[in-house]
Write a protein that holds these residues in place. Structure first.
Motif, PDB file in Angstrom:
ATOM      1  N   VAL A 275      -0.506  30.847   6.696  1.00  0.00           N
ATOM      2  CA  VAL A 275      -0.297  30.944   5.246  1.00  0.00           C
ATOM      3  C   VAL A 275      -1.534  30.411   4.514  1.00  0.00           C
ATOM      4  N   PRO A 276      -1.978  31.119   3.471  1.00  0.00           N
ATOM      5  CA  PRO A 276      -3.185  30.674   2.765  1.00  0.00           C
ATOM      6  C   PRO A 276      -2.935  29.375   1.999  1.00  0.00           C
ATOM      7  N   ILE A 277      -3.933  28.504   1.994  1.00  0.00           N
ATOM      8  CA  ILE A 277      -3.835  27.253   1.246  1.00  0.00           C
ATOM      9  C   ILE A 277      -4.313  27.525  -0.178  1.00  0.00           C
ATOM     10  N   PRO A 278      -3.435  27.354  -1.175  1.00  0.00           N
ATOM     11  CA  PRO A 278      -3.821  27.677  -2.564  1.00  0.00           C
ATOM     12  C   PRO A 278      -5.005  26.820  -3.027  1.00  0.00           C
ATOM     13  N   ALA A 279      -5.841  27.392  -3.875  1.00  0.00           N
ATOM     14  CA  ALA A 279      -6.985  26.644  -4.412  1.00  0.00           C
ATOM     15  C   ALA A 279      -6.474  25.433  -5.175  1.00  0.00           C
ATOM     16  N   GLY A 280      -7.136  24.307  -4.996  1.00  0.00           N
ATOM     17  CA  GLY A 280      -6.760  23.101  -5.714  1.00  0.00           C
ATOM     18  C   GLY A 280      -5.636  22.314  -5.066  1.00  0.00           C
ATOM     19  N   ALA A 281      -5.099  22.832  -3.944  1.00  0.00           N
ATOM     20  CA  ALA A 281      -4.011  22.108  -3.288  1.00  0.00           C
ATOM     21  C   ALA A 281      -4.532  20.837  -2.630  1.00  0.00           C
ATOM     22  N   THR A 282      -3.710  19.790  -2.638  1.00  0.00           N
ATOM     23  CA  THR A 282      -4.012  18.567  -1.878  1.00  0.00           C
ATOM     24  C   THR A 282      -3.686  18.849  -0.417  1.00  0.00           C
ATOM     25  N   VAL A 283      -4.663  18.610   0.468  1.00  0.00           N
ATOM     26  CA  VAL A 283      -4.412  18.891   1.891  1.00  0.00           C
ATOM     27  C   VAL A 283      -4.097  17.585   2.622  1.00  0.00           C
ATOM     28  N   ILE A 284      -2.993  17.589   3.325  1.00  0.00           N
ATOM     29  CA  ILE A 284      -2.601  16.439   4.148  1.00  0.00           C
ATOM     30  C   ILE A 284      -2.730  16.852   5.599  1.00  0.00           C
ATOM     31  N   ASP A 285      -3.628  16.191   6.300  1.00  0.00           N
ATOM     32  CA  ASP A 285      -3.919  16.588   7.673  1.00  0.00           C
ATOM     33  C   ASP A 285      -3.062  15.797   8.656  1.00  0.00           C
ATOM     34  N   LEU A 286      -2.028  16.461   9.165  1.00  0.00           N
ATOM     35  CA  LEU A 286      -1.175  15.851  10.194  1.00  0.00           C
ATOM     36  C   LEU A 286      -1.324  16.653  11.492  1.00  0.00           C
TER      37      LEU A 286
ATOM     38  N   GLY B  22       0.823  -1.209   0.000  1.00  0.00           N
ATOM     39  CA  GLY B  22       0.000   0.000   0.000  1.00  0.00           C
ATOM     40  C   GLY B  22       0.852   1.252   0.000  1.00  0.00           C
ATOM     41  N   VAL B  23       1.920   1.218   0.792  1.00  0.00           N
ATOM     42  CA  VAL B  23       2.833   2.346   0.876  1.00  0.00           C
ATOM     43  C   VAL B  23       3.454   2.596  -0.484  1.00  0.00           C
ATOM     44  N   PHE B  24       3.880   1.523  -1.134  1.00  0.00           N
ATOM     45  CA  PHE B  24       4.546   1.649  -2.426  1.00  0.00           C
ATOM     46  C   PHE B  24       3.587   2.212  -3.473  1.00  0.00           C
ATOM     47  N   THR B  25       2.346   1.758  -3.438  1.00  0.00           N
ATOM     48  CA  THR B  25       1.350   2.244  -4.391  1.00  0.00           C
ATOM     49  C   THR B  25       1.156   3.750  -4.241  1.00  0.00           C
ATOM     50  N   ALA B  26       1.110   4.191  -2.971  1.00  0.00           N
ATOM     51  CA  ALA B  26       0.943   5.628  -2.715  1.00  0.00           C
ATOM     52  C   ALA B  26       2.090   6.400  -3.343  1.00  0.00           C
TER      53      ALA B  26
ATOM     54  N   GLY C  31       9.164   5.774  15.334  1.00  0.00           N
ATOM     55  CA  GLY C  31       7.764   5.556  14.983  1.00  0.00           C
ATOM     56  C   GLY C  31       7.278   6.519  13.909  1.00  0.00           C
ATOM     57  N   VAL C  32       7.989   6.554  12.797  1.00  0.00           N
ATOM     58  CA  VAL C  32       7.608   7.462  11.711  1.00  0.00           C
ATOM     59  C   VAL C  32       6.286   7.020  11.075  1.00  0.00           C
ATOM     60  N   THR C  33       5.378   7.985  10.865  1.00  0.00           N
ATOM     61  CA  THR C  33       4.062   7.661  10.322  1.00  0.00           C
ATOM     62  C   THR C  33       3.825   8.263   8.931  1.00  0.00           C
ATOM     63  N   PHE C  34       4.766   9.119   8.518  1.00  0.00           N
ATOM     64  CA  PHE C  34       4.571   9.869   7.266  1.00  0.00           C
ATOM     65  C   PHE C  34       5.942  10.180   6.680  1.00  0.00           C
TER      66      PHE C  34
ATOM     67  N   PHE D  47       5.488   9.264   0.101  1.00  0.00           N
ATOM     68  CA  PHE D  47       5.870   7.857   0.063  1.00  0.00           C
ATOM     69  C   PHE D  47       5.119   7.047   1.105  1.00  0.00           C
ATOM     70  N   ARG D  48       4.867   7.638   2.260  1.00  0.00           N
ATOM     71  CA  ARG D  48       4.204   6.886   3.321  1.00  0.00           C
ATOM     72  C   ARG D  48       3.282   7.817   4.107  1.00  0.00           C
ATOM     73  N   TRP D  49       2.106   7.319   4.392  1.00  0.00           N
ATOM     74  CA  TRP D  49       1.173   8.066   5.245  1.00  0.00           C
ATOM     75  C   TRP D  49       0.265   7.048   5.920  1.00  0.00           C
ATOM     76  N   ASP D  50       0.501   6.818   7.190  1.00  0.00           N
ATOM     77  CA  ASP D  50      -0.306   5.844   7.951  1.00  0.00           C
ATOM     78  C   ASP D  50      -1.541   6.574   8.488  1.00  0.00           C
ATOM     79  N   ARG D  51      -2.591   6.544   7.685  1.00  0.00           N
ATOM     80  CA  ARG D  51      -3.819   7.232   8.115  1.00  0.00           C
ATOM     81  C   ARG D  51      -4.637   6.321   9.015  1.00  0.00           C
ATOM     82  N   LYS D  52      -5.265   6.946   9.983  1.00  0.00           N
ATOM     83  CA  LYS D  52      -6.154   6.147  10.837  1.00  0.00           C
ATOM     84  C   LYS D  52      -7.374   5.743  10.009  1.00  0.00           C
TER      85      LYS D  52
END
Ligand code: ZN
Length: 418
Positions: free
Chosen positions: A61-72, A6-10, A401-404, A412-417
């Motif tokens: 800082v403003p989040i540009p329109a269309g940006a992918t948001v990653i919630d950490l 799954g990590v590799f696919t991401a 314990g890296v999660t991202f 490359f990696r994002w361990d989402r709950k």
């Protein structure tokens, strides 16, 4: 059990997104943002990544329109880690029992390069976004891995490569007269100035970005003048030199010659460490405690000596970079996990978390010559970003314990709950 596939696919999916003409924009919401440079952390920050680079950081800082948001927002965000001493293409197991010969006889360069692909991926998975590979890679096995990672063929950290290790006759091996060839191409034996020049230039030709010399694994060691000669010849082509030195004499010679880093330095006296400090030479400690516990019997007094050496180097103020020197496998852990076990000696030596975190990021990046482009979460820097659940400034073990993991802006990696 982690879902590695799954990590590799991401990685593949997001990597291909960044290849397009329009740079992908990503906004990372960081619950806590750690700055290893000054040992501070700040809450609720936003990091904007455009393509491969960080372009803005701050609470508002403003989040540009269309940006992918990653919630950490429930994670601690920091720059990717650096391992300044790796051997991706060397994996000894118990059967080899410490003999380089076994590796060179049974492992083709091709097979070792395949192992290196897996090892490099594991390093990235555990938060190492930059590594310096210091030889023992068969017949330039790492040169092609570096190329493959740069071209996006396989995932892995940004890699610096020392090619073949340059050493006095015999290198780190005890040869048998009937099979003098067994050490090559693992080592480039160089005993005269002409041979040193040739070995350095061959390395550079085949892709090396660092030069590594073994100073003192034979009764005859490289002199200060020999090492200075190597440093100068390498410098002429824009490369720096790392010196393997275990003994006091080898360490002194390398420190006086002004190499960029001394690897190991197990027997370095205070006086020798002071020479290193005065000449701005980094100590890459590679304290082999986990290895000692698993594979080889190591005297407790020797182990304590290594811990004491870390304390003395810290007290004297020798610049230090993190280097794991892992060249073996453990059945229960991947390469990245074993590498992170090498944080433990620094904890045992009593170094502050702030110092250890700085060492494994900013200071190691400085040694590797990438300090002005990596290892800081600031505008203009490469987007090498990791996250952990705990804050390493409070407990350095949080780094295990890296999660991202994001490297050069590619997720490359994002361990989402769930
Ligand atoms: Zn090594």
């Amino acid at each position: 059990m982690r879902t590695t596939i799954g990590v590799f696919t991401a990685w593949v999916a997001l990597h291909s997104l960044t290849v397009g003409v329009v740079a992908q924009t990503t906004a990372i919401r960081a619950g806590v943002l750690v700055s290893p440079e000054d040992g501070t952390s700040s809450r609720d920050q936003i990091v904007i990544v455009e393509g491969t680079r960080i372009v803005a950081v701050g609470p508002d800082v403003p989040i540009p329109a269309g940006a992918t948001v990653i919630d950490l927002s429930d994670q601690v965000v920091l720059p990717g880690m650096v391992d300044a001493h790796t051997h991706m293409a060397l994996t000894m197991d118990r059967a080899a029992h410490g003999s380089y010969f076994v590796t060179t006889v049974v492992g083709s360069t091709a097979y070792r390069a395949i192992e290196a692909v897996a090892n490099a991926r594991s390093m990235l998975e555990h938060g190492f976004t930059t590594i310096r590979d210091l030889g023992n890679s068969g017949n330039y096995g790492i040169a092609d891995l570096v190329r493959a990672i740069e071209r996006g063929v396989v995932p892995g950290p940004t890699m610096l490569d020392a090619g073949r290790i340059i050493a006095p006759y015999g290198g780190q091996l005890q040869l048998q007269p009937e099979r003098r060839d067994l050490a090559e191409p693992e080592y480039a034996f160089a005993d005269t100035r002409d041979e040193l020049v040739k070995a350095i230039r061959e390395n550079i030709h085949y892709g090396a970005s660092w030069i590594k010399v073994v100073v003192d694994d034979q009764p005859y060691v490289y002199s200060v003048d020999d090492i200075r000669f190597v440093v100068e010849e390498a410098r002429r082509a824009g490369l720096r030199t790392a010196a393997h030195a275990v003994t006091e004499r080898g360490f002194r010679n390398a420190a006086e010659a002004g190499v960029a880093s001394i690897e190991h330095g197990f027997e370095a006296s205070d006086e020798a460490l002071q020479i290193a400090k005065d000449n701005g030479v980094f100590l890459v400690g590679t304290d082999l405690m986990p290895l000692a516990a698993e594979m080889w019997e190591v005297d407790e007094a020797f182990r304590q000596g290594l811990i004491d050496r870390i304390r003395r180097a810290y007290r004297i103020g020798v610049p230090m970079a993190f280097g794991s020197d892992v060249f073996y496998s453990r059945p229960d852990r991947s390469r990245g996990e074993v590498s992170l076990m090498h944080l433990d000696p620094y904890v045992e030596a009593g170094l502050p978390n702030e110092k250890i975190l700085r060492m494994i990021t900013v200071d190691s990046a400085e040694l590797l010559g990438v300090g002005n482009e990596r290892s800081r979460i600031e505008p203009g820097y490469a987007a090498d970003i990791i996250a952990t659940t705990g804050n390493p400034l409070e407990d350095i073990a949080a780094l295990k314990g890296v999660t991202f993991v994001m490297k050069n802006g590619s997720l490359f990696r994002w361990d989402r709950k769930p």
